[in-house]
Design a protein around this motif. Sequence first.
Motif, PDB file in Angstrom:
ATOM      1  N   LEU A  13     -35.464 -22.108  13.800  1.00  0.00           N
ATOM      2  CA  LEU A  13     -35.285 -21.227  14.958  1.00  0.00           C
ATOM      3  C   LEU A  13     -33.802 -20.973  15.152  1.00  0.00           C
ATOM      4  O   LEU A  13     -32.956 -21.774  14.756  1.00  0.00           O
ATOM      5  N   LEU A  14     -33.472 -19.829  15.758  1.00  0.00           N
ATOM      6  CA  LEU A  14     -32.073 -19.540  16.074  1.00  0.00           C
ATOM      7  C   LEU A  14     -31.723 -20.216  17.390  1.00  0.00           C
ATOM      8  O   LEU A  14     -32.504 -20.197  18.351  1.00  0.00           O
ATOM      9  N   GLU A  15     -30.536 -20.815  17.446  1.00  0.00           N
ATOM     10  CA  GLU A  15     -30.099 -21.484  18.669  1.00  0.00           C
ATOM     11  C   GLU A  15     -29.245 -20.542  19.495  1.00  0.00           C
ATOM     12  O   GLU A  15     -28.512 -19.728  18.956  1.00  0.00           O
ATOM     13  N   GLY A  16     -29.347 -20.666  20.805  1.00  0.00           N
ATOM     14  CA  GLY A  16     -28.550 -19.822  21.692  1.00  0.00           C
ATOM     15  C   GLY A  16     -29.451 -19.097  22.670  1.00  0.00           C
ATOM     16  O   GLY A  16     -30.675 -19.192  22.610  1.00  0.00           O
ATOM     17  N   THR A  17     -28.835 -18.372  23.578  1.00  0.00           N
ATOM     18  CA  THR A  17     -29.589 -17.673  24.614  1.00  0.00           C
ATOM     19  C   THR A  17     -29.716 -16.203  24.244  1.00  0.00           C
ATOM     20  O   THR A  17     -28.715 -15.533  24.002  1.00  0.00           O
ATOM     21  N   TYR A  18     -30.959 -15.734  24.191  1.00  0.00           N
ATOM     22  CA  TYR A  18     -31.182 -14.324  23.889  1.00  0.00           C
ATOM     23  C   TYR A  18     -30.880 -13.512  25.139  1.00  0.00           C
ATOM     24  O   TYR A  18     -31.191 -13.921  26.253  1.00  0.00           O
ATOM     25  N   PRO A  19     -30.224 -12.340  24.999  1.00  0.00           N
ATOM     26  CA  PRO A  19     -29.881 -11.563  26.197  1.00  0.00           C
ATOM     27  C   PRO A  19     -31.133 -11.120  26.962  1.00  0.00           C
ATOM     28  O   PRO A  19     -32.208 -10.992  26.389  1.00  0.00           O
ATOM     29  N   ASP A  20     -30.973 -10.886  28.240  1.00  0.00           N
ATOM     30  CA  ASP A  20     -32.087 -10.420  29.075  1.00  0.00           C
ATOM     31  C   ASP A  20     -32.321  -8.941  28.788  1.00  0.00           C
ATOM     32  O   ASP A  20     -31.594  -8.075  29.262  1.00  0.00           O
ATOM     33  N   THR A  21     -33.325  -8.653  27.963  1.00  0.00           N
ATOM     34  CA  THR A  21     -33.554  -7.264  27.561  1.00  0.00           C
ATOM     35  C   THR A  21     -34.394  -6.506  28.584  1.00  0.00           C
ATOM     36  O   THR A  21     -34.443  -5.273  28.557  1.00  0.00           O
ATOM     37  N   ASN A  22     -35.034  -7.225  29.488  1.00  0.00           N
ATOM     38  CA  ASN A  22     -35.943  -6.575  30.411  1.00  0.00           C
ATOM     39  C   ASN A  22     -35.223  -5.554  31.298  1.00  0.00           C
ATOM     40  O   ASN A  22     -35.732  -4.476  31.576  1.00  0.00           O
ATOM     41  N   ARG A  23     -33.982  -5.900  31.678  1.00  0.00           N
ATOM     42  CA  ARG A  23     -33.233  -5.017  32.567  1.00  0.00           C
ATOM     43  C   ARG A  23     -32.751  -3.744  31.849  1.00  0.00           C
ATOM     44  O   ARG A  23     -32.277  -2.808  32.461  1.00  0.00           O
ATOM     45  N   LEU A  24     -32.856  -3.706  30.501  1.00  0.00           N
ATOM     46  CA  LEU A  24     -32.410  -2.525  29.752  1.00  0.00           C
ATOM     47  C   LEU A  24     -33.420  -1.386  29.805  1.00  0.00           C
ATOM     48  O   LEU A  24     -33.085  -0.232  29.606  1.00  0.00           O
ATOM     49  N   ILE A  25     -34.688  -1.752  30.057  1.00  0.00           N
ATOM     50  CA  ILE A  25     -35.746  -0.741  29.963  1.00  0.00           C
ATOM     51  C   ILE A  25     -35.820   0.051  31.277  1.00  0.00           C
ATOM     52  O   ILE A  25     -36.062  -0.515  32.333  1.00  0.00           O
ATOM     53  N   ILE A  31     -27.631 -14.422  17.305  1.00  0.00           N
ATOM     54  CA  ILE A  31     -28.889 -14.485  18.054  1.00  0.00           C
ATOM     55  C   ILE A  31     -29.664 -13.166  17.918  1.00  0.00           C
ATOM     56  O   ILE A  31     -30.905 -13.154  17.934  1.00  0.00           O
ATOM     57  N   LEU A  32     -28.935 -12.046  17.739  1.00  0.00           N
ATOM     58  CA  LEU A  32     -29.603 -10.741  17.635  1.00  0.00           C
ATOM     59  C   LEU A  32     -30.218 -10.494  16.260  1.00  0.00           C
ATOM     60  O   LEU A  32     -30.911  -9.500  16.057  1.00  0.00           O
ATOM     61  N   VAL A  63     -34.013  -5.810  14.513  1.00  0.00           N
ATOM     62  CA  VAL A  63     -33.039  -6.903  14.632  1.00  0.00           C
ATOM     63  C   VAL A  63     -31.698  -6.467  14.048  1.00  0.00           C
ATOM     64  O   VAL A  63     -31.630  -5.574  13.212  1.00  0.00           O
ATOM     65  N   SER A  64     -30.644  -7.119  14.479  1.00  0.00           N
ATOM     66  CA  SER A  64     -29.315  -6.814  13.972  1.00  0.00           C
ATOM     67  C   SER A  64     -29.161  -7.325  12.543  1.00  0.00           C
ATOM     68  O   SER A  64     -29.662  -8.390  12.198  1.00  0.00           O
ATOM     69  N   GLN A  65     -28.468  -6.558  11.715  1.00  0.00           N
ATOM     70  CA  GLN A  65     -28.207  -6.974  10.337  1.00  0.00           C
ATOM     71  C   GLN A  65     -26.841  -7.664  10.235  1.00  0.00           C
ATOM     72  O   GLN A  65     -26.439  -8.071   9.156  1.00  0.00           O
ATOM     73  N   HIS A  66     -26.142  -7.768  11.361  1.00  0.00           N
ATOM     74  CA  HIS A  66     -24.790  -8.320  11.332  1.00  0.00           C
ATOM     75  C   HIS A  66     -24.773  -9.716  11.947  1.00  0.00           C
ATOM     76  O   HIS A  66     -25.446  -9.975  12.929  1.00  0.00           O
ATOM     77  N   GLU A  67     -23.951 -10.568  11.376  1.00  0.00           N
ATOM     78  CA  GLU A  67     -23.886 -11.940  11.851  1.00  0.00           C
ATOM     79  C   GLU A  67     -22.890 -12.095  13.004  1.00  0.00           C
ATOM     80  O   GLU A  67     -22.616 -13.204  13.437  1.00  0.00           O
ATOM     81  N   ALA A 116     -36.970  -7.202  19.846  1.00  0.00           N
ATOM     82  CA  ALA A 116     -35.813  -7.256  18.945  1.00  0.00           C
ATOM     83  C   ALA A 116     -34.876  -6.127  19.320  1.00  0.00           C
ATOM     84  O   ALA A 116     -35.318  -5.037  19.684  1.00  0.00           O
ATOM     85  N   THR A 117     -33.574  -6.395  19.245  1.00  0.00           N
ATOM     86  CA  THR A 117     -32.589  -5.338  19.491  1.00  0.00           C
ATOM     87  C   THR A 117     -31.311  -5.636  18.722  1.00  0.00           C
ATOM     88  O   THR A 117     -30.952  -6.796  18.537  1.00  0.00           O
ATOM     89  N   ASP A 118     -30.680  -4.563  18.239  1.00  0.00           N
ATOM     90  CA  ASP A 118     -29.371  -4.719  17.616  1.00  0.00           C
ATOM     91  C   ASP A 118     -28.297  -4.135  18.523  1.00  0.00           C
ATOM     92  O   ASP A 118     -27.198  -3.856  18.085  1.00  0.00           O
ATOM     93  N   SER A 119     -28.645  -3.928  19.792  1.00  0.00           N
ATOM     94  CA  SER A 119     -27.808  -3.386  20.867  1.00  0.00           C
ATOM     95  C   SER A 119     -27.685  -1.857  20.812  1.00  0.00           C
ATOM     96  O   SER A 119     -27.159  -1.253  21.740  1.00  0.00           O
ATOM     97  N   HIS A 120     -28.203  -1.217  19.737  1.00  0.00           N
ATOM     98  CA  HIS A 120     -28.268   0.247  19.703  1.00  0.00           C
ATOM     99  C   HIS A 120     -29.682   0.750  19.967  1.00  0.00           C
ATOM    100  O   HIS A 120     -29.890   1.840  20.456  1.00  0.00           O
TER     101      HIS A 120
END
Lengths: 376, 376
Positions: A242-254, A160-161, A152-156, A177-181
């Motif tokens: 729970l965190l509010e918001g839309t989690y990015p679609d990670t499926n297309r990254l794989i 959502i990440l 998970v991301s450590q940055h605010e 979980a992803t921090d985009s890296h």
Amino acid sequence: MKVTLNRSAFTQELQTVQRAISSKTTMPILTGVKIDLSNRGLTLTGSNADISIESFLSVSDEKAQMTIEKTGAVVLQARFFGEIIRRLPEDYFTMEVIESNQVIITSGKAHFTVNGLDAESYPHLPIVDSHNQIKIPVHVLTKLISETVFAVSQHESRPILTGVHMILENEKLLAVATDSHRLSQRIIPLESGEEAFNIVIPGKSLTELSRSLTDEEELVEISIMDNQVLFETASMKFYSRLLEGTYPDTNRLIPNSFNTEIEFSVPELLAAIERASLLSHEGRNNIVRLHIADDGVVLYGNSPEIGKVEEDLSYERVTGDPLDISFNPDYMKAALRAFGDTNINVRFISAIRPFTLEPTEGESNFIQLITPVRTN
Amino acid sequence: MKVTLNRSAFTQELQTVQRAISSKTTMPILTGVKIDLSNRGLTLTGSNADISIESFLSVSDEKAQMTIEKTGAVVLQARFFGEIIRRLPEDYFTMEVIESNQVIITSGKAHFTVNGLDAESYPHLPIVDSHNQIKIPVHVLTKLISETVFAVSQHESRPILTGVHMILENEKLLAVATDSHRLSQRIIPLESGEEAFNIVIPGKSLTELSRSLTDEEELVEISIMDNQVLFETASMKFYSRLLEGTYPDTNRLIPNSFNTEIEFSVPELLAAIERASLLSHEGRNNIVRLHIADDGVVLYGNSPEIGKVEEDLSYERVTGDPLDISFNPDYMKAALRAFGDTNINVRFISAIRPFTLEPTEGESNFIQLITPVRTN
């Protein structure tokens, strides 16, 4: 309230709820632990803005040796109360509420009189809706958490990440979980078809949950409410917002295809990455370089000031195109630690596309992704 | 320089000298460890403004399994070098100095090339004068240190009080430390009449010395130079600077008479003091009160916000006048820990005069003094 019980059984329960209690809070009553004694036993509650923990010690628990003289409730400053209990001279102690929420704690010749707060002013925990419940073994849940939460991301900057995305559908529980890296995704097959859910749980809550679950518990029941999730075992209720918001679609990254594939033993690769990162940590970019060619596989790390390291890597099998790829060794270390002592396949498309890591056994249920660093 | 040797034997030696090496220093070469290989073995040196440590690993040491190919010397950045050695893949490794003070470190398939510095530019350690030498068993010295060093001042307002005063005369070694609130003094009888000395050694140096001495060593030789002291064992030389200035006359502080005397078991009193200090730590003054009367001995602690504690103390024997005295429980805790598991006599003159603590056995060789706090 008046009760006599075993100190170590009580200490264990108190330590569980203390995970939810912070001394830094704007609501003074939340620095306290709520102690609620009924004829059934002793319920302790601790809470902060993110999580609440309720722990129950039954009057029939043999370890507790509980003697209830009078039921009742009080709130005591948690840190002091814990220190006092820890330092009492005998194996057993007595707690008694006298007037004005003062509590007398007695053990052997030591008598403490501690100022408490009215239990009525303690906030109420969410009411659990009985819909949306699944039960899974505790060890399965803690493994799922340890395999994903580190990513998970450590940055605010993108809140959502900072959470783990959990999706229940088609008799599968998917956690990602992803921090985009880098990204880590685990899928657990479930036995029956529960009602679907799609939630994002703060990573910090899951880390605390893992620490609070003990091997003695067998099953954990997960219930979803509007903006809360409840994890319940025989002796503990653990609530998280729970965190509010839309989690990015990670499926297309794989990625689905690859050009180079190599199989490593995780402990051997991890030791080599740790050596190489000693020097890369001092460099400006913190990268190591992996060189895959017909004549061997070599890992390079360097720091202009300190020096450099190169190591011929042992591997099980390599196929496909030669490749030179650079990446952050810290992402690789965290990924490898999540696999444990096993073999993995690492699959590359090119030096600038994310690469995947999957265990050679049980593939497709656990996959990790790391984005390389472009060096030119 | 080229040498192959056992990694764990070398690591142990390196850890010893690393105690003297700080990464925060204005002289860059002092962040390094000096490695000096002769035909006799490997000498490592670390140094900072206060202490220097030289450690020797003999070529004949079986654990080291040292193979010397070429003697020589170099300085390597200590923290990295230690990390690299710790993470090497095999039990043995080779270090070789190539051109420009670069060092190649090889173990298994891992090859590090590390930038070093010229050993000639490393500062020289003091030359030892062979006068003023005494030899005492290592365990006697480490006990002496642990019994006194905790009482040195932590403040630089009176620098001389940050050291332990050591006086050798009349076949006795006397060590005393005080921060002006409490004092601890230990006397060791010596077997022969060495030349007298009177020095003040920084408390921090003695703490590091204690950590550097291992149970494997039997004797330590102490030599005094102009402004340095050297502690030497078979495998290590430990240098410390001395503090300059005149240490106050502490002898006149120790009272000769008393009006109240009480004998305690140290572990029992310590546990009670720890309980009482839980609350006193929250109060404005951090004091606990001891009440000695015909009807018993009671310890009180309180904090207006949290609450209070009282405890009937167990004691072996009490004589003399009744007394109510208040003191800082932290000084008492440190004093009691220095005695270990034994019985002590505590002797009071009045509520406003310092009181003494001495073991019931072997009195007059170990005495501690605590100044009470006036509460009215």
